[in-house]
Design a protein around this motif. Structure first.
Motif, PDB file in Angstrom:
ATOM      1  N   LEU A  12       0.759  -1.317   0.123  1.00 32.45           N
ATOM      2  CA  LEU A  12       0.183   0.085  -0.042  1.00 32.45           C
ATOM      3  C   LEU A  12       0.752   1.242  -0.002  1.00 32.45           C
ATOM      4  O   LEU A  12       0.462   2.121  -0.595  1.00 32.45           O
ATOM      5  CB  LEU A  12      -0.798  -0.113   1.160  1.00 32.45           C
ATOM      6  N   LEU A  13       1.862   1.024   0.674  1.00 31.39           N
ATOM      7  CA  LEU A  13       2.933   2.499   0.757  1.00 31.39           C
ATOM      8  C   LEU A  13       3.419   2.681  -0.644  1.00 31.39           C
ATOM      9  O   LEU A  13       3.427   3.839  -1.160  1.00 31.39           O
ATOM     10  CB  LEU A  13       3.987   1.936   1.628  1.00 31.39           C
ATOM     11  N   HIS A  15       1.851   1.983  -3.385  1.00 31.91           N
ATOM     12  CA  HIS A  15       0.800   2.808  -4.151  1.00 31.91           C
ATOM     13  C   HIS A  15       0.464   4.182  -3.919  1.00 31.91           C
ATOM     14  O   HIS A  15       0.091   5.003  -4.792  1.00 31.91           O
ATOM     15  CB  HIS A  15      -0.530   2.183  -3.862  1.00 31.91           C
ATOM     16  N   SER A  16       1.069   4.761  -2.699  1.00 28.06           N
ATOM     17  CA  SER A  16       0.549   5.982  -2.319  1.00 28.06           C
ATOM     18  C   SER A  16       1.805   6.970  -1.927  1.00 28.06           C
ATOM     19  O   SER A  16       1.565   8.118  -1.569  1.00 28.06           O
ATOM     20  CB  SER A  16      -0.199   5.958  -0.873  1.00 28.06           C
ATOM     21  N   TYR A 617       1.018   8.327   7.817  1.00 29.56           N
ATOM     22  CA  TYR A 617       0.226   7.144   7.450  1.00 29.56           C
ATOM     23  C   TYR A 617      -1.222   7.304   7.920  1.00 29.56           C
ATOM     24  O   TYR A 617      -1.271   7.477   9.295  1.00 29.56           O
ATOM     25  CB  TYR A 617       0.918   6.024   7.932  1.00 29.56           C
ATOM     26  N   THR A 624      -3.362  -2.008   7.448  1.00 27.75           N
ATOM     27  CA  THR A 624      -2.812  -1.706   5.862  1.00 27.75           C
ATOM     28  C   THR A 624      -2.961  -0.059   5.756  1.00 27.75           C
ATOM     29  O   THR A 624      -3.830   0.311   5.224  1.00 27.75           O
ATOM     30  CB  THR A 624      -3.943  -2.100   4.976  1.00 27.75           C
ATOM     31  N   THR A 626      -1.938   3.564   5.012  1.00 29.88           N
ATOM     32  CA  THR A 626      -1.650   4.391   3.523  1.00 29.88           C
ATOM     33  C   THR A 626      -0.946   5.431   3.776  1.00 29.88           C
ATOM     34  O   THR A 626      -1.125   6.567   4.713  1.00 29.88           O
ATOM     35  CB  THR A 626      -2.998   5.038   2.818  1.00 29.88           C
ATOM     36  N   GLN A 627       0.192   5.736   3.004  1.00 34.72           N
ATOM     37  CA  GLN A 627       1.302   6.753   3.379  1.00 34.72           C
ATOM     38  C   GLN A 627       0.461   7.679   2.481  1.00 34.72           C
ATOM     39  O   GLN A 627       0.541   7.929   1.306  1.00 34.72           O
ATOM     40  CB  GLN A 627       2.706   6.351   2.759  1.00 34.72           C
ATOM     41  N   GLN A 628       0.364   9.174   3.066  1.00 32.96           N
ATOM     42  CA  GLN A 628      -0.066  10.226   2.357  1.00 32.96           C
ATOM     43  C   GLN A 628       1.182  10.919   1.708  1.00 32.96           C
ATOM     44  O   GLN A 628       0.894  11.527   0.805  1.00 32.96           O
ATOM     45  CB  GLN A 628      -0.902  11.017   3.251  1.00 32.96           C
TER      46      GLN A 628
END
Length: 727
Positions: A12-13, A15-16, A617, A624, A626-628
Motif C-alpha cells: 500500500l505504501l 501505491h501512495s 500514514y 494496511t 496508507t502513506q499520504q
C-alpha cells in the motif's frame, strides 16, 4: 504479541508514495516569549539554573556559586531582584564552579575546580593526567569577571582570571574534594576543606596559609559577631551537627541543639545576633536561636511555613514556603536572602544541578516579601494539559498562562510536582540525572495523568494525581526498555524489558509489582515512547517496528494498566530503515514517523536526532496503512553548525519540527506536507536559544482563537522557549 503483516504495509505504501523536498524558507510572523525564568535574555540576563551557596554583601548584593550553569553563570551577583554580574572563567576548558562562596569588602572568594577534560588539556594551567584540582578563585567585587591574582596563584593564563586560583587539593579524577564552606573577614579567609576534615585559615590578601585545625568533614561556616565560627560538621557521613570554634580553632561550648529530623544546610547571623540555620529536612524551615548571657543558644520559633512547599496544598509555591534551601544570608539592614534548588546541597560525588533555582528575599522583622527570582527548568521540556491550553507541565513544575499579559510575563509558577519526602522511591530519583523531564499530560476518564521520559527516552514514568496531594504527581508506573544500573529497584530483571505498576497505591516500587517481558526477555534498546490521547502507550523501536500497548483500564488505585500480553506490533513501514520519533493521533488514526532511510542511513554520531525524513500514514491501526506523503526534512551534517532535526510536534493543521543546533522550528501543513515557514528566537530572548537537547523537546497546541503555541526546551538558560503564531 499480535503482529501486522509487513508485506501488506509495503504494497500500500508503494501505491501512495508522494515524495516531497519540503524546506521551509519563509520566516513566519509570530511572537517569541518564554516560561520559567525571571529573565528572557533579551537584555543579556538570565537566572542561573542552580544555586549551591550564597554570600550577602553589606549593600544587599547576593553572590552565588554552583558547580554548573549551562551558559557559564556559575558565579553571579544579584541585587534588588536584578542580575548585575557574571564572573565567568568557571565554565569549560576544564573549569567548573563550586559549592561555597564568601565575600569581604574587597574580594569574592569562590570554590571551583579545574580538570583536564579527560586528559585533553595540558600545560601549567591544568592538572596532570587523571587528576583534578579543587580550590578557590578570587575576584574583585568591583569586577567579578577579573581575577585578583596573588603570588602562587595559577590557572586561566589566557583570560582575565589568570593567576587567581589557589589549589587546595589535587586528587584523582572522579574524587570529590570540593570546598563546602567559606567565610571571610577583611583580613582572614576561613575554608572548609571537607575532603581532609579540617578548617584552613588563609590571609585574605596574600592567600597564604596561616593555620588550620581538624573538624570532621566540615561544611558551611558562619562568622559570629564575636569573631567565633559556627561550622556544620559531618558532611561526608551525613551525621550532621553544628560546632562552635574560636578563630584560633579552640573548641567552644554553645553548640546548637537541633530538633530531630533536622538536616542543616547553611548558617547565617542576623543583625540582632540571632543564629539562623537552614533545615532541609521535612520541616523545610529556618531554625532561629536566641542568645542569652552565659547560656546556650536557645531555640525560638522557626521562620517559614512548616513543611515548606509541601504544606497543604502540597506543591503550591508561595511566600515562606521553602523547597530545598541551599543558602542563607542577611544584610545589615535585616533583609533575609534564601537560595533554593528543590533538592538541597549537592551530595558529595553527585553531578546534580538541582530541580530549579529560586532566590528570594524577605524582611526579617516584619516578614514582608521583597523579591524573588526563578531559573526553574533545565534539560526539561514542557507540555500542555489537554483540558486547557492555559496549564503547562514540565517534568517537575506546573505553570499557568495568561496570554493577555506582556511577553515573558504570561507565565506563573503554579506547582512543584516532585515530592522527595512522601515519595523517595519516585523512579525519577533513580534514573539518569535524577530529575523528571520530557512530559506528556493525558486525561483518562476525566482524570489527569503525567507521563515523563528520561533525557535518553529509555524509561517512561507514569504519575497520577489526587486532591489530597495537591500539585504532587504520585508515582504510578514505569515502563523500562532495559534494567536500571545499580541495585534499584529490587526485583527488576537483570536483562530485558520490564514494567512496574503501583498496584497497592503506596508510591513505592515493590518487587512483587514488577513484571518482565516474557515474549522476548531481551532489551529493545534506544526506542522512543509516545502516549496517545486515550492513554495507549507506543514504543518506536529503532529497527523492529512500532509496538502499541493498549490501555487496559485503571486499577483500584487509579493506575493505568498496561501488559505485554496485550501488545500489538506494527512492522516498520517504507521508506524507513530506522525509526527515531513517532506521533500518533488516535482521533484520526494517523501516525507521523521520522527517521532514517537507505538514502540517508543512521549513524551513531547522530544518536539523538529525529532523522532526515518525516512521513504521514493514515488508517494506521487497520494493518494496511496508507502513506499520504514523505517529507525531506532539513539535514546537512557537513554545515557549521550542522543542520539536523531533534523533535516533532503535531497540533491542529500543522507539524512543528525542531532543529537541534540551529535554533529553528520548521512548520509543515499536516494535510499536504507542504512547507509553511519557520520560526527562530526573537529579540525578547536575545535572538538565541540553547539546543533542543532531548528526545521530546517540543510540544504544541492550538487555542480556541486559532493561535498556535509551541514550547521548546532551551538547554542554555533555564527556561522554556514559547512561540505564539496565528496562521
Amino acid at each position: 504479541m499480535k503482529f501486522v503483516s509487513r508485506i501488506g504495509v509495503a504494497v500500500l505504501l508503494l501505491h501512495s508514495f508522494v515524495s516531497q523536498s519540503a524546506l521551509a524558507q519563509t520566516q513566519l510572523t509570530y511572537t517569541t516569549s518564554w516560561i520559567g525564568n525571571s529573565f528572557g535574555f533579551g537584555d543579556g540576563k538570565w537566572m542561573q539554573q542552580d544555586i549551591q551557596a550564597i554570600s550577602v554583601g553589606a549593600d544587599g548584593t547576593v553572590y552565588t556559586n554552583a558547580p554548573w550553569d549551562e551558559s557559564g553563570s556559575e558565579i553571579a551577583a544579584y541585587r534588588a531582584g536584578g542580575k548585575i554580574a557574571v564572573a565567568g572563567s568557571t565554565h569549560g576548558w576544564g573549569n567548573t564552579g563550586g559549592d561555597a562562596v564568601a565575600t569581604n569588602h574587597t574580594y569574592l572568594y569562590a570554590a571551583m575546580s579545574i580538570g583536564n577534560e579527560s586528559n585533553g588539556l595540558v600545560g601549567a594551567d591544568y592538572p596532570p593526567a587523571n587528576q583534578t584540582w579543587f580550590g578557590i578563585t578570587r575576584r574583585t567585587l568591583a569586577n567579578l569577571a577579573t581575577g585578583a591574582p596573588f603570588d602562587g596563584g595559577r590557572g586561566n593564563s589566557a583570560n582575565a582570571s589568570r593567576n587567581s586560583f589557589l589549589r587546595l587539593n589535587a586528587v584523582t579524577t572522579g574524587t570529590d574534594a570540593g570546598i563546602r564552606g567559606m567565610a571571610a573577614t577583611d583580613t582572614e579567609l576561613y575554608v572548609a576543606d571537607t575532603y581532609n576534615s579540617r578548617i584552613v585559615v588563609l590571609d585574605a590578601a596574600s592567600m597564604r596559609r596561616l593555620r588550620s585545625w581538624n573538624v570532621p568533614s566540615p561544611g558551611r561556616i558562619a562568622l559570629d559577631t564575636d569573631s567565633t565560627l559556627w561550622v556544620i560538621s559531618g558532611v561526608s557521613s551525613g551525621n550532621l551537627s553544628i560546632l562552635h570554634y574560636a578563630a584560633d580553632g579552640a573548641a567552644l561550648s554553645g553548640t546548637l541543639a537541633l530538633p530531630a529530623g533536622t538536616v542543616p544546610t547553611d548558617i547565617a547571623i542576623a543583625p540582632s545576633g540571632q543564629i539562623l540555620v537552614a533545615d532541609n529536612g521535612p520541616a523545610q524551615q529556618i531554625l532561629v536561636f536566641d542568645r542569652h548571657a552565659g547560656g546556650q543558644p536557645r531555640a525560638v520559633a522557626p521562620i517559614g511555613t512548616r513543611d515548606g512547599l509541601f504544606h497543604m496544598v502540597k506543591g503550591v509555591p508561595g511566600n515562606w514556603r521553602f523547597n530545598g534551601i541551599t543558602g542563607l544570608g542577611v544584610d545589615p539592614a535585616g533583609n533575609l536572602y534564601v537560595a533554593q534548588n528543590g533538592e538541597g546541597p549537592r551530595p558529595l560525588g553527585s553531578a546534580s544541578v538541582g530541580q530549579g533555582a529560586v532566590l528570594e528575599s524577605y524582611v526579617l522583622g516584619t516578614h514582608a516579601f521583597n523579591w524573588r527570582l526563578y531559573g526553574l527548568t533545565f534539560v526539561d521540556s514542557a507540555a500542555f494539559d489537554p483540558a486547557t491550553p492555559n496549564s503547562v507541565y514540565t517534568g517537575s513544575k506546573r505553570f499557568t498562562l495568561d496570554y493577555r499579559r506582556p511577553v515573558g510575563q504570561e507565565w506563573s509558577y503554579a506547582g512543584f510536582t516532585l515530592d522527595r519526602f512522601d515519595y523517595p522511591d519516585d523512579p525519577a530519583f533513580h534514573e539518569p540525572r535524577g530529575v523528571r523531564g520530557e512530559p506528556m499530560v493525558r486525561r483518562i476518564d476525566g482524570r489527569r495523568y503525567l507521563y515523563t521520559l528520561d533525557p535518553g527516552a529509555h524509561y517512561l514514568n507514569v504519575y497520577r494525581f489526587d486532591a489530597a496531594h495537591g500539585e504532587v504527581a504520585i508515582p504510578s508506573g514505569l515502563l523500562a526498555q532495559n534494567p536500571l544500573p545499580g541495585s534499584w529497584p529490587a526485583g527488576q530483571p537483570t536483562y530485558g524489558e520490564w514494567l512496574w505498576r503501583d498496584s497497592n497505591g503506596n508510591g513505592t516500587v515493590d518487587a512483587s509489582e514488577i513484571t518482565g517481558n516474557p515474549s522476548t526477555g531481551s532489551t529493545v534498546g534506544n526506542g522512543f515512547w509516545w502516549v496517545d490521547t486515550p492513554g495507549n502507550v507506543w514504543l518506536a523501536t529503532p529497527t523492529s517496528g512500532i509496538r502499541e500497548m493498549p490501555l487496559q483500564g485503571l486499577d483500584s488505585a487509579g493506575n493505568p494498566i498496561y501488559t505485554y500480553a496485550s501488545s500489538k506490533m506494527f512492522a516498520m513501514p517504507q521508506p524507513f530503515t530506522r525509526i527515531a520519533r513517532i506521533v500518533y493521533i488516535a482521533a484520526t488514526d494517523t501516525m507521523y514517523i521520522t527517521g532514517f532511510t537507505s538514502a540517508i542511513p543512521w549513524d551513531p554520531t547522530h544518536w539523538k536526532e529525529a532523522g532526515p525524513v518525516l512521513a504521514r500514514y493514515d488508517n494506521w491501526s487497520t494493518g494496511t496503512p496508507t502513506q499520504q506523503y514523505s517529507i525531506s526534512l532539513p539535514w546537512n551534517t557537513q554545515s557549521n553548525p550542522q543542520t539536523t532535526t531533534v523533535g516533532v510536534a503535531v497540533a491542529g493543521n500543522y507539524i512543528f519540527v525542531a532543529e537541534l543546533y540551529t535554533a529553528k522550528v520548521d512548520v509543515y501543513d499536516t494535510r499536504t506536507g507542504q512547507a509553511i515557514g519557520y520560526m527562530t528566537p526573537g529579540a525578547s530572548v536575545g535572538n538565541t536559544s540553547g539546543w533542543v537537547d532531548v528526545y521530546l523537546g517540543i510540544s504544541a497546541v492550538q487555542r480556541d482563537n486559532g493561535e498556535y503555541v509551541v514550547l521548546l526546551e532551551d538547554d542554555a538558560r533555564a527556561k522554556i522557549l514559547m512561540y505564539r503564531w496565528t496562521p
